[in-house]
Design an enzyme around this catalytic site. Structure first.
Site, PDB file in Angstrom:
ATOM      1  N   HIS A 163       0.873  -1.319  -0.517  1.00 55.99           N
ATOM      2  CA  HIS A 163      -0.120   0.074   0.130  1.00 55.99           C
ATOM      3  C   HIS A 163       0.935   1.688  -0.284  1.00 55.99           C
ATOM      4  O   HIS A 163      -0.006   2.272   0.181  1.00 55.99           O
ATOM      5  CB  HIS A 163      -0.921  -0.212   1.270  1.00 55.99           C
ATOM      6  CG  HIS A 163      -0.087  -0.049   2.211  1.00 55.99           C
ATOM      7  ND1 HIS A 163      -0.515  -0.648   3.426  1.00 55.99           N
ATOM      8  CD2 HIS A 163       0.943   0.240   3.149  1.00 55.99           C
ATOM      9  CE1 HIS A 163       0.000  -0.107   4.619  1.00 55.99           C
ATOM     10  NE2 HIS A 163       0.413   0.604   4.610  1.00 55.99           N
ATOM     11  N   HIS A 177      -2.277   4.278  10.022  1.00 52.99           N
ATOM     12  CA  HIS A 177      -0.397   4.913  10.030  1.00 52.99           C
ATOM     13  C   HIS A 177      -0.432   6.303  10.721  1.00 52.99           C
ATOM     14  O   HIS A 177      -0.473   6.572  10.670  1.00 52.99           O
ATOM     15  CB  HIS A 177       0.198   5.306   8.925  1.00 52.99           C
ATOM     16  CG  HIS A 177       0.582   3.770   8.140  1.00 52.99           C
ATOM     17  ND1 HIS A 177      -0.471   3.330   7.636  1.00 52.99           N
ATOM     18  CD2 HIS A 177       1.344   3.101   7.497  1.00 52.99           C
ATOM     19  CE1 HIS A 177      -0.461   2.417   6.371  1.00 52.99           C
ATOM     20  NE2 HIS A 177       0.410   2.078   6.289  1.00 52.99           N
ATOM     21  N   HIS A 196      10.214  -3.378   4.097  1.00 53.27           N
ATOM     22  CA  HIS A 196      11.182  -2.831   4.213  1.00 53.27           C
ATOM     23  C   HIS A 196      10.815  -1.576   5.429  1.00 53.27           C
ATOM     24  O   HIS A 196      10.624  -2.614   6.594  1.00 53.27           O
ATOM     25  CB  HIS A 196       9.556  -1.647   3.086  1.00 53.27           C
ATOM     26  CG  HIS A 196       8.015  -1.682   3.650  1.00 53.27           C
ATOM     27  ND1 HIS A 196       7.558  -2.875   3.724  1.00 53.27           N
ATOM     28  CD2 HIS A 196       7.306  -0.208   4.290  1.00 53.27           C
ATOM     29  CE1 HIS A 196       6.104  -2.027   4.343  1.00 53.27           C
ATOM     30  NE2 HIS A 196       5.953  -1.032   4.823  1.00 53.27           N
ATOM     31  N   GLU A 199       3.988  -5.925   9.022  1.00 48.68           N
ATOM     32  CA  GLU A 199       2.450  -5.915   8.326  1.00 48.68           C
ATOM     33  C   GLU A 199       2.137  -6.505   7.607  1.00 48.68           C
ATOM     34  O   GLU A 199       0.930  -6.804   7.222  1.00 48.68           O
ATOM     35  CB  GLU A 199       2.739  -4.258   7.013  1.00 48.68           C
ATOM     36  CG  GLU A 199       2.429  -2.690   7.401  1.00 48.68           C
ATOM     37  CD  GLU A 199       3.064  -1.357   6.305  1.00 48.68           C
ATOM     38  OE1 GLU A 199       2.504  -0.933   6.848  1.00 48.68           O
ATOM     39  OE2 GLU A 199       2.901  -1.683   5.089  1.00 48.68           O
TER      40      GLU A 199
HETATM   41  C1  DHB Z   1       5.776   4.247   3.539  1.00 48.84           C
HETATM   42  C2  DHB Z   1       4.432   3.832   4.039  1.00 48.84           C
HETATM   43  C3  DHB Z   1       4.019   3.401   4.274  1.00 48.84           C
HETATM   44  O1  DHB Z   1       2.643   2.519   5.031  1.00 48.84           O
HETATM   45  C4  DHB Z   1       4.411   1.334   3.779  1.00 48.84           C
HETATM   46  O2  DHB Z   1       4.055   0.953   3.762  1.00 48.84           O
HETATM   47  C5  DHB Z   1       5.529   1.884   3.110  1.00 48.84           C
HETATM   48  C6  DHB Z   1       6.158   3.122   2.233  1.00 48.84           C
HETATM   49  C7  DHB Z   1       6.417   5.531   3.016  1.00 48.84           C
HETATM   50  O3  DHB Z   1       6.538   6.128   2.898  1.00 48.84           O
HETATM   51  O4  DHB Z   1       7.461   5.320   1.601  1.00 48.84           O
HETATM   52 FE    FE Z   2       2.782   1.323   6.188  1.00 43.38          FE
END
Ligand code: DHB
Ligand code: FE
Length: 286
Positions: A14, A61, A195, A242
């Site tokens: 997402h 978030h 990530h 996540e």
């Molecule tokens: C980012 C934010 C998110 O919630 C995520 O799942 C992936 C990337 C971001 O800020 O780049």
């Molecule tokens: Fe996220």
């Protein structure tokens, strides 16, 4: 039988930059083209396999919730949910229509199956929910069907285990399939893949981990559910956690309850998108 049925599950990242790329008309740029191409199949598939309701598992978030209030699992029971302002104004996407009747039934059933859900009657929805809808639906005037937002805390520790998420998926399946209207329901698990947005390892991407996760999610979700948090954090980065939300959707599939194995309708993986790996899977119940 005129009961609701889970027809398929959809899994997708997402990344907020994906929403920004769409909203700012940049999806045709060379950086973004390969990513959106991976969802061409999915957009057509969704039109061909139109659900009556989407049960959308995602995480907030620190938008609707904050350190003041941290529900582990929250079900959106409102009539509608407004796209949130995450600092740059709300995304120019349709308001999300809910399904209060089915949501209330799921809350009743899942709480009676001993999972503590927080009932939410007013909530704005952030990129965690709207970006998956954009990826799967493009830029319509209205989303194609009602959506029940189901928010999971994966932002502030302690977060729920993969095992608990998988078990919750099983309970959600029972809940949905005991609703006495013939609705076709899809369950979407969103977030991930590898990530890390902060600290010395910011930008971490682990293709081997991600692809092994996709393999095991398809073939051995029960085994995958026993993966401990620390493995996600070590291998997929702090925000890779996540991915436990994908286990909720997977736990709601028919094979987990003794039915046939799902059909893999589509699988896609792409790096990078912003700082993250993008994974996507569509599984159909046969
Ligand atoms: C980012 C934010 C998110 O919630 C995520 O799942 C992936 C990337 C971001 O800020 O780049
Ligand atoms: Fe996220």
């Amino acid at each position: 039988m005129n009961m609701a049925k889970i027809t398929a599950s959809v899994y997708t990242s997402h990344v907020p930059a994906i929403g920004a790329a769409l909203d700012l008309g940049k999806s045709g740029e060379p950086y973004w083209q390969p990513l959106f191409k991976g969802y061409d199949f999915s957009k057509q598939w969704l039109k061909d396999n139109q659900p009556d309701v989407i049960f959308l598992v995602y995480n907030d978030h620190a938008t609707a919730f904050s350190l003041e209030m941290i529900p582990t699992f929250a079900i959106g029971c409102a009539d509608s949910f407004t796209p949130a302002d995450e600092g740059w104004g709300p995304r120019p996407v349709p308001v999300v229509q809910g399904h209060p009747e089915l949501a209330a039934h799921i809350a009743q059933s899942v709480i009676q199956q001993d999972f503590d859900l927080t009932i939410v009657n007013k909530m704005d929805v952030d990129h965690g929910l709207t970006v998956p809808l954009s990826l799967m639906c493009g830029q319509p005037q209205a989303w194609p069907c009602p959506v029940i937002p189901f928010a999971v805390n994966v932002v502030q520790y302690p977060v729920p285990s993969g095992r608990r998420c998988f078990e919750l998926g099983k309970a959600i399946r029972k809940a949905i399939e005991s609703f006495d209207k013939p609705l076709k329901v899809q369950i979407w698990g969103t977030g991930g893949m590898s990530h890390q947005l902060q600290g010395p390892r910011a930008g971490l991407i682990n293709k081997e981990f991600d692809n092994a996760f996709l393999d095991q999610l398809i073939a051995d979700p029960e085994g995958l559910a026993s993966k401990p948090h620390i493995d996600y954090v070590r291998e997929a980065g702090s925000e890779g956690i996540e991915l436990v939300m994908w286990l909720i959707a997977r736990g709601a599939m028919a094979d987990v309850a003794g039915g046939p194995a799902p059909k893999v309708a589509h699988r896609f993986y792409h790096v990078p998108a912003s700082n993250t790996a993008v994974g996507h899977l569509i599984l159909e119940n046969k």
